[in-house]
Design a protein around this motif. Structure first.
Motif, PDB file in Angstrom:
ATOM      1  N   LEU A  31       0.802  -1.229   0.000  1.00 14.30           N
ATOM      2  CA  LEU A  31       0.000   0.000   0.000  1.00 14.30           C
ATOM      3  C   LEU A  31       0.831   1.273   0.000  1.00 14.30           C
ATOM      4  O   LEU A  31       0.286   2.355  -0.196  1.00 14.30           O
ATOM      5  N   GLY A  32       2.109   1.154   0.258  1.00 16.20           N
ATOM      6  CA  GLY A  32       2.930   2.322   0.531  1.00 16.20           C
ATOM      7  C   GLY A  32       2.803   2.636   2.014  1.00 16.20           C
ATOM      8  O   GLY A  32       1.810   2.260   2.655  1.00 16.20           O
ATOM      9  N   LEU A  33       3.769   3.284   2.566  1.00 15.58           N
ATOM     10  CA  LEU A  33       3.795   3.522   4.009  1.00 15.58           C
ATOM     11  C   LEU A  33       2.589   4.335   4.474  1.00 15.58           C
ATOM     12  O   LEU A  33       1.952   3.992   5.466  1.00 15.58           O
ATOM     13  N   GLU A  34       2.245   5.387   3.761  1.00 16.52           N
ATOM     14  CA  GLU A  34       1.099   6.210   4.172  1.00 16.52           C
ATOM     15  C   GLU A  34      -0.208   5.440   4.058  1.00 16.52           C
ATOM     16  O   GLU A  34      -1.090   5.578   4.901  1.00 16.52           O
ATOM     17  N   ALA A  40      -4.100   1.260   9.184  1.00 14.87           N
ATOM     18  CA  ALA A  40      -3.947   0.996  10.619  1.00 14.87           C
ATOM     19  C   ALA A  40      -4.890   1.890  11.425  1.00 14.87           C
ATOM     20  O   ALA A  40      -5.532   1.422  12.381  1.00 14.87           O
ATOM     21  N   LEU A  41      -5.000   3.156  11.050  1.00 12.36           N
ATOM     22  CA  LEU A  41      -5.912   4.061  11.748  1.00 12.36           C
ATOM     23  C   LEU A  41      -7.357   3.601  11.584  1.00 12.36           C
ATOM     24  O   LEU A  41      -8.116   3.561  12.556  1.00 12.36           O
ATOM     25  N   ALA A  77       2.755   6.043  13.694  1.00  8.93           N
ATOM     26  CA  ALA A  77       4.068   6.368  13.110  1.00  8.93           C
ATOM     27  C   ALA A  77       5.200   5.856  13.996  1.00  8.93           C
ATOM     28  O   ALA A  77       6.181   5.283  13.504  1.00  8.93           O
ATOM     29  N   ARG A  78       5.065   6.049  15.321  1.00 10.17           N
ATOM     30  CA  ARG A  78       6.109   5.561  16.229  1.00 10.17           C
ATOM     31  C   ARG A  78       6.157   4.038  16.255  1.00 10.17           C
ATOM     32  O   ARG A  78       7.235   3.448  16.313  1.00 10.17           O
ATOM     33  N   LEU A  83       9.319  -0.807  14.365  1.00 11.18           N
ATOM     34  CA  LEU A  83       9.407  -2.040  13.565  1.00 11.18           C
ATOM     35  C   LEU A  83      10.336  -1.864  12.353  1.00 11.18           C
ATOM     36  O   LEU A  83      10.481  -2.776  11.558  1.00 11.18           O
ATOM     37  N   GLY A  84      10.919  -0.680  12.217  1.00 12.39           N
ATOM     38  CA  GLY A  84      11.831  -0.437  11.091  1.00 12.39           C
ATOM     39  C   GLY A  84      11.114  -0.104   9.806  1.00 12.39           C
ATOM     40  O   GLY A  84      11.708  -0.192   8.731  1.00 12.39           O
ATOM     41  N   LEU A  85       9.829   0.258   9.884  1.00 13.53           N
ATOM     42  CA  LEU A  85       9.053   0.608   8.702  1.00 13.53           C
ATOM     43  C   LEU A  85       8.976   2.122   8.589  1.00 13.53           C
ATOM     44  O   LEU A  85       8.065   2.755   9.072  1.00 13.53           O
TER      45      LEU A  85
END
Length: 87
Positions: A31-34, A40-41, A77-78, A83-85
């Motif tokens: 999905l890409g990080l964003e 997740a939200l 984000a934290r 997790l290194g992402l």
């Protein structure tokens, strides 16, 4: 300035934690990080009045009623960073 939300990790086995981190990493790649952060939200806030009583429902209601989306996005984000992402 908002105080960051600090949640202790849920107790789990190393194998389960590794599978979850791997799955999250795969979602971030797909999905890409964003996009993964948005997903997740959405998952954190997904609760309906028809959901049966559970700890998960209680947490989701807590997230929705107590924390702002800015605070939850910072938590996500934290968590990803731990997790290194990261980008």
């Amino acid at each position: 300035m908002l105080t960051p939300i600090e949640l202790q990790p849920l107790p789990t086995s190393a194998a389960i934690a590794a599978r979850q981190a791997s799955s999250l990493g795969a979602r971030a790649n797909a999905l890409g990080l964003e996009g993964a952060k948005d997903e997740a939200l959405d998952a954190m806030l997904a609760v309906s009045p028809t959901d049966p009583p559970s700890e998960r429902k209680r947490l989701r209601l807590l997230y929705r009623q107590v924390y702002s989306s800015v605070e939850l996005r910072d938590l996500i984000a934290r968590s990803f960073s731990k997790l290194g992402l990261e980008e």
